[in-house]
Design an enzyme around this catalytic site. Sequence first.
Site, PDB file in Angstrom:
ATOM      1  CG  ASP A  75      -1.596   1.024   1.355  1.00  0.00           C
ATOM      2  OD1 ASP A  75      -1.411   2.166   0.497  1.00  0.00           O
ATOM      3  OD2 ASP A  75      -3.432   1.017   1.900  1.00  0.00           O
ATOM      4  CG  HIS A  76       0.958   4.380  -3.110  1.00  0.00           C
ATOM      5  ND1 HIS A  76      -0.219   3.373  -3.992  1.00  0.00           N
ATOM      6  CD2 HIS A  76       0.947   5.070  -3.007  1.00  0.00           C
ATOM      7  CE1 HIS A  76      -0.844   4.727  -4.118  1.00  0.00           C
ATOM      8  NE2 HIS A  76      -0.440   5.945  -3.828  1.00  0.00           N
ATOM      9  CG  HIS A 116      -4.739   3.914  -0.356  1.00  0.00           C
ATOM     10  ND1 HIS A 116      -4.063   3.488  -0.617  1.00  0.00           N
ATOM     11  CD2 HIS A 116      -4.998   4.055  -1.910  1.00  0.00           C
ATOM     12  CE1 HIS A 116      -3.298   2.691  -1.707  1.00  0.00           C
ATOM     13  NE2 HIS A 116      -4.650   3.117  -2.481  1.00  0.00           N
TER      14      HIS A 116
END
Length: 487
Positions: free
Chosen positions: A176-177, A239
């Site tokens: 999950d950047h 996110h």
Amino acid sequence: MVSRVIPVDPFDLVIFGGTGDLARRKILPALFRRYLSGQIPQDARIVGVARGDLGRGGFQGMVREAVCDFGQGAADKAALEAFLNAVHYVQIDATGLRGWSDLAEILQGDRVHAFYFSVAPSLFGPLAERIHTHGLAGPNVRIVVEKPFGHDLASARALNATLAEHFDESQIYRIDHYLGKETVQNLMAVRFGNMLFEPLWNSQYVDHIQITVAETVGVGGRGSYYERAGAMRDMMQNHLMQLLCLIAMEPPAKFDPDAVRDEKLKVIRALDPVKPHHIVRGQYEAVTGQESEFPGYREAVGNPRSSTESYVALKAHISNWRWAGTPFYLRTGKRLVARSSVINVMFKETPHSIFGEEAGRHTNVLSIRLQPNEGITLHVTIKEPGPGGMRLLDVPLDMSFAEALGPDGRHPADAYERLIMDVIRGNQTLFMRGDEVEAAWGWTDPVIAGWKARGEVPKPYASGSTGPGDADQLMRRDGRGWRGINP
Ligand code: NAD
């Protein structure tokens, strides 16, 4: 402030989907930047894998272009040529059996082998299986899995089970950047590296928390995927949930992967089911008079009856000792007024104003900005300077990271750079564990099922606005308001 670069050991990184959009825009430029910084050793290898018959030269040409367009390739031609020497290509169809021996020949046995699955989720299972059956799944192997991780709880469970047949959980890196962002880690440093905030970090002192992830872009070319996903699956389940966890979690005993992820998981498990009237869905409309330039959601996806949401706002409650009574308001949407990802911790008003009613009652706000302009700002109340009497003023105390930025205004390492290096180093702290992903789907699924059962249609909102009016109403009912969405 100069950050110290510690080189990683030589490794082989295989990018399945090496010719795709994500590889060209993010993964390859990130690798080149780490190479330029000296963190990636000369004898590391980067192997692109895709279906096309590109050949090594063709892939190197594509990497050169990607690194010049999206990285710093144009600035250092000599370094770029040296980097390209480390780049290889193998033609493999993930659903077929050919090409695997070519890949095995390139990989060196005595180092970390990272397999990055930058392909459609339907190929994650077949890839895991083939890596295993071709004898490439040794203990030095790590796999990196892109989002979306499943479509609902059942599919996430099935995917976890497939991956677990071939790999240990310690070998699986679910990206999950958002978790790779500098500010996200700084949030943990601010919370757990200072005495100042943690004693106040609870329902006694915090009135509520707002998490906003606003985008100006529309669905673009991702229409067919997005139609099946919507904002709840595409952004909220991963996110925003991850940010919620980091804000709300208890201090882990140490900063180690499982200690941190255990605490995050406890937050998800303590979330109450969302009540239908605590959630607002929206869908953006075209800008009047500019339809061709900014189509509405339904035109963009080619479905005039679409009931997929491009916006969602909700009120969440965490039923535990720390947070009972403090609501978390989360919102995310496309085609909004500005691109902005920010967490606002809204402290309670002072209980009494010793300066009289006209001085007003004041609140402190801790704003954690993830993008753009990463940084943390504490809004405090001071006396308005000058001889005008005791008038109060709210001023920002800026802990922006400006001085830590490079000359091009970016951090020494962006999210993909940091996360890929963490994979090579074997540090899973900033990656989602299988049980976390499942728990997040377990919270999201009933919300989506409820919409379906009630036949709910999203509320329209104007492109370039702050979202549907009902989202403001959600706050106003509680005597609160969203902070502005500012670039
Ligand atoms: P893309 O369609 O641009 O690229 C897909 C790549 O997979 C191409 O290299 C293609 O050649 C390869 N491929 C397709 N079928 C194959 C097969 N059978 N065997 C071997 N290779 C095959 O997709 P993308 O945008 O790069 O996205 C890749 C993954 O990353 C997806 O899971 C996507 O959801 C995820 N993701 C993408 C982004 C983004 O910004 N692009 C952001 C987050 C997550």
